[in-house]
Scaffold this active site. Structure first.
Site, PDB file in Angstrom:
ATOM      1  N   ASP A 143       0.844  -1.192   0.000  1.00  0.00           N
ATOM      2  CA  ASP A 143       0.000   0.000   0.000  1.00  0.00           C
ATOM      3  C   ASP A 143       0.883   1.248   0.000  1.00  0.00           C
ATOM      4  O   ASP A 143       2.094   1.161   0.190  1.00  0.00           O
ATOM      5  CB  ASP A 143      -0.948   0.022   1.208  1.00  0.00           C
ATOM      6  CG  ASP A 143      -0.253  -0.423   2.472  1.00  0.00           C
ATOM      7  OD1 ASP A 143       0.915  -0.013   2.667  1.00  0.00           O
ATOM      8  OD2 ASP A 143      -0.849  -1.168   3.263  1.00  0.00           O
TER       9      ASP A 143
ATOM     10  N   ASP B 289       1.394   5.039   1.556  1.00  0.00           N
ATOM     11  CA  ASP B 289       1.013   5.968   2.620  1.00  0.00           C
ATOM     12  C   ASP B 289       1.560   7.356   2.302  1.00  0.00           C
ATOM     13  O   ASP B 289       2.691   7.497   1.827  1.00  0.00           O
ATOM     14  CB  ASP B 289       1.565   5.498   3.967  1.00  0.00           C
ATOM     15  CG  ASP B 289       0.957   4.161   4.385  1.00  0.00           C
ATOM     16  OD1 ASP B 289      -0.194   3.898   4.009  1.00  0.00           O
ATOM     17  OD2 ASP B 289       1.645   3.380   5.055  1.00  0.00           O
TER      18      ASP B 289
ATOM     19  N   ASP C  16       9.814   3.999  13.268  1.00  0.00           N
ATOM     20  CA  ASP C  16      10.552   2.942  13.964  1.00  0.00           C
ATOM     21  C   ASP C  16      11.955   2.719  13.393  1.00  0.00           C
ATOM     22  O   ASP C  16      12.950   3.037  14.029  1.00  0.00           O
ATOM     23  CB  ASP C  16       9.731   1.647  14.042  1.00  0.00           C
ATOM     24  CG  ASP C  16       9.096   1.215  12.732  1.00  0.00           C
ATOM     25  OD1 ASP C  16       9.351   1.864  11.694  1.00  0.00           O
ATOM     26  OD2 ASP C  16       8.353   0.214  12.737  1.00  0.00           O
TER      27      ASP C  16
HETATM   28  P1  ATP Z   1       4.239  -2.876   5.348  1.00  0.00           P
HETATM   29  O1  ATP Z   1       5.030  -3.261   4.158  1.00  0.00           O
HETATM   30  O2  ATP Z   1       3.974  -3.981   6.260  1.00  0.00           O
HETATM   31  O3  ATP Z   1       3.032  -2.024   5.062  1.00  0.00           O
HETATM   32  P2  ATP Z   1       5.180  -0.462   6.602  1.00  0.00           P
HETATM   33  O4  ATP Z   1       6.570  -0.047   6.955  1.00  0.00           O
HETATM   34  O5  ATP Z   1       4.463   0.365   5.589  1.00  0.00           O
HETATM   35  O6  ATP Z   1       5.265  -1.974   6.167  1.00  0.00           O
HETATM   36  P3  ATP Z   1       3.002   0.096   8.326  1.00  0.00           P
HETATM   37  O7  ATP Z   1       2.552  -0.654   9.523  1.00  0.00           O
HETATM   38  O8  ATP Z   1       2.130   0.185   7.135  1.00  0.00           O
HETATM   39  O9  ATP Z   1       4.398  -0.537   7.935  1.00  0.00           O
HETATM   40  O10 ATP Z   1       3.395   1.553   8.839  1.00  0.00           O
HETATM   41  C1  ATP Z   1       3.721   2.625   7.970  1.00  0.00           C
HETATM   42  C2  ATP Z   1       4.861   3.444   8.563  1.00  0.00           C
HETATM   43  O11 ATP Z   1       4.465   4.004   9.822  1.00  0.00           O
HETATM   44  C3  ATP Z   1       6.111   2.642   8.873  1.00  0.00           C
HETATM   45  O12 ATP Z   1       6.948   2.505   7.765  1.00  0.00           O
HETATM   46  C4  ATP Z   1       6.749   3.463   9.980  1.00  0.00           C
HETATM   47  O13 ATP Z   1       7.418   4.567   9.466  1.00  0.00           O
HETATM   48  C5  ATP Z   1       5.547   3.971  10.753  1.00  0.00           C
HETATM   49  N1  ATP Z   1       5.165   3.053  11.849  1.00  0.00           N
HETATM   50  C6  ATP Z   1       4.228   2.086  11.810  1.00  0.00           C
HETATM   51  N2  ATP Z   1       4.129   1.452  12.986  1.00  0.00           N
HETATM   52  C7  ATP Z   1       5.034   2.035  13.802  1.00  0.00           C
HETATM   53  C8  ATP Z   1       5.409   1.839  15.149  1.00  0.00           C
HETATM   54  N3  ATP Z   1       4.833   0.899  15.895  1.00  0.00           N
HETATM   55  N4  ATP Z   1       6.367   2.642  15.662  1.00  0.00           N
HETATM   56  C9  ATP Z   1       6.931   3.611  14.918  1.00  0.00           C
HETATM   57  N5  ATP Z   1       6.625   3.826  13.649  1.00  0.00           N
HETATM   58  C10 ATP Z   1       5.689   3.072  13.081  1.00  0.00           C
HETATM   59 MG    MG Z   2       2.439   0.106   4.907  1.00  0.00          MG
END
Ligand code: ATP
Ligand code: MG
Length: 443
Positions: A65, A67, A146
């Protein structure tokens, strides 16, 4: 250049990687995400892609996705998009919907330091963040993220990538590095330990030694995470196509026993249970790779199988009764105990209990009772479970073959297989019509 991996005390500038020096092309970005970015930009706001999608694009993976991060506040975002809903208690986010696709748009937020005292930011006594709706600038937004690889921003204004934390270099080195002090960041949100494992498994990254050390010191803190959030994370960890590797890493970092203590205890004891769990994980990954559906109840059933069996056999020793009943009760008890750690919605625990309790019925290969199992609404899942048990040496192969074969047989052949003779259906006695069961909705 050296970058400080800490929130800045004074102004810090990002390393800006121009379009010519990175591989992210607009052709690879969702058209809808681009629409959102351009509309924000044209309205005079800053608009960036951020997080996993930038990371995945740099790694030439397909993001699941897209963001968006912006300096527009939620109400301002809403005013720009008709197809927009504001959601979230913990974070206030805008969801802009285009048919099936939802683009998540988040306003830049400031990170919440332990010593800060924002009215809108709340931490518990262990430093865990409970709520953090403090809007900020991109310079502040970056520090609450994170891992460095998740803190990169793709700027729609000139297609450059902004990197405040050395994330581009860490991606190149395939390293998972926490932003800031690892132990403090894990205390703030212990789920980050599970995220570390998930990203390491998915991206084939190594976890930075400092993060490993902090994980070692913080494992017990998972207990403070709300059980529903752990279930969400469980789904992401085990249904993303890398369940086997994720499991190995969870085990390695002693996180698995925090999540499923009884399963972990039996895995320590029984190698054959370990083989069973492993084949289920491999099987799950194969299904995801083939684009087939996976249901969490199946893997949860696998995790619960040995502990449930042990509980059930104790119960049978003490109280007697049928094995099917004992398994059902044991599965009920175990899922009850599990809810306190990682809560599994009822729509999964019910079918899972049935699937487990049906296992002894596969040993009944004669008569109408045997035949009737084929009609059970949970037959398919229970049969798949049996096949997996047979593959792992936990169920008799002949039995498994019998049930595979009878599914392909005609009604007459089945009567023969189940050694059904005599009046049966042809009986002249009037039979009470059987109530039809609801069709199964599980795959
Ligand atoms: P995925 O490929 O699983 O979607 P993602 O990195 O996009 O991985 P998401 O859970 O969609 O993970 O979160 C989007 C962004 O928000 C992350 O890349 C990170 O920057 C931030 N984020 C999400 N969860 C946390 C957390 N628990 N603590 C700090 N930052 C977070
Ligand atoms: Mg994501």
């Amino acid at each position: 250049m050296t970058l400080k991996n800490e929130p800045p005390t004074s102004e810090i500038l990002p390393q800006i990687i121009p379009r010519a020096e990175h591989n992210i092309s607009r052709d690879d970005i969702s058209k809808n995400a681009l629409k959102v970015l351009y509309r924000l930009h044209n309205a005079g706001y800053q608009a960036f892609l951020v997080g996993g999608c930038v990371r995945d694009e740099l790694l030439e993976l397909h993001p699941k996705d897209f963001d968006v991060a912006t300096n527009a506040h939620p109400e301002e975002i809403k005013a720009l998009f008709g197809n927009c809903r504001l959601i979230g208690r913990r974070f206030r986010l805008a969801h802009v919907r285009f048919g099936q696709e939802v683009i998540e748009v988040a306003t830049f937020r400031a990170s919440v330091g332990e010593e800060e005292d924002h009215a809108d930011a709340v931490q518990d006594t262990h430093g865990r963040i409970l709520r953090d709706n403090v809007y900020g600038t991109i310079e502040e937004d970056v520090w609450r993220r994170d891992f460095t690889c998740n803190a990169l921003y793709y700027n729609i204004a000139d297609f450059s990538v902004w990197d405040y934390v050395g994330g581009v270099e860490h991606i190149r080195q395939r390293r998972l590095v926490l932003i800031g002090d690892p132990e403090r960041r894990l205390r703030e949100d212990p789920v980050r330990m599970l995220r570390a494992v998930r990203f390491a498994a998915k991206l084939d990254f190594t976890v930075d030694p400092a993060v490993e050390q902090a994980m070692h010191d913080c494992v017990g803190r998972l207990a403070s995470v709300p059980p529903a959030r752990l279930f969400d994370e469980f789904l992401k960890m085990f249904q993303g196509g890398h369940a086997e590797r994720t499991f190995e890493l969870l085990w390695h970092y002693r996180l698995f026993d925090q999540l499923f203590p009884e399963t972990a205890r039996e895995l320590d004891r029984s190698e054959s249970f370990g083989r069973f769990v492993k084949s289920a994980l491999v099987n799950t990954d194969r299904r995801v790779a083939e684009g087939k559906s996976v249901t969490p109840m199946f893997l949860l059933g696998v995790f619960f199988w040995e502990p449930v069996r042990i509980r059930a056999s104790k119960m049978l020793d003490d109280e007697g009764g049928s094995e099917t009943h004992a398994l059902a009760v044991a599965a009920f008890d175990l899922s009850g105990a599990q809810q306190r750690i990682l809560s599994i919605p009822k729509r999964f625990t019910g079918p899972m209990r049935e699937m487990l309790a049906l296992q002894p019925r596969f040993e009944v290969m004669r008569g109408r009772r045997g035949l009737g199992l084929l009609e059970h609404r949970r037959f398919r899942a229970a049969y798949d479970f049996l096949m997996l048990r047979a593959e792992a040496g936990d169920a008799d192969e002949q039995t498994a073959k019998f049930w595979t074969d009878v599914q392909l047989q005609s009604a007459e052949e089945r009567e023969k297989s189940f050694e059904i003779s005599g009046p049966g259906r042809k009986s002249s006695k009037k039979r009470k019509p059987r109530r039809r069961r609801r069709p199964a909705n599980q795959p």
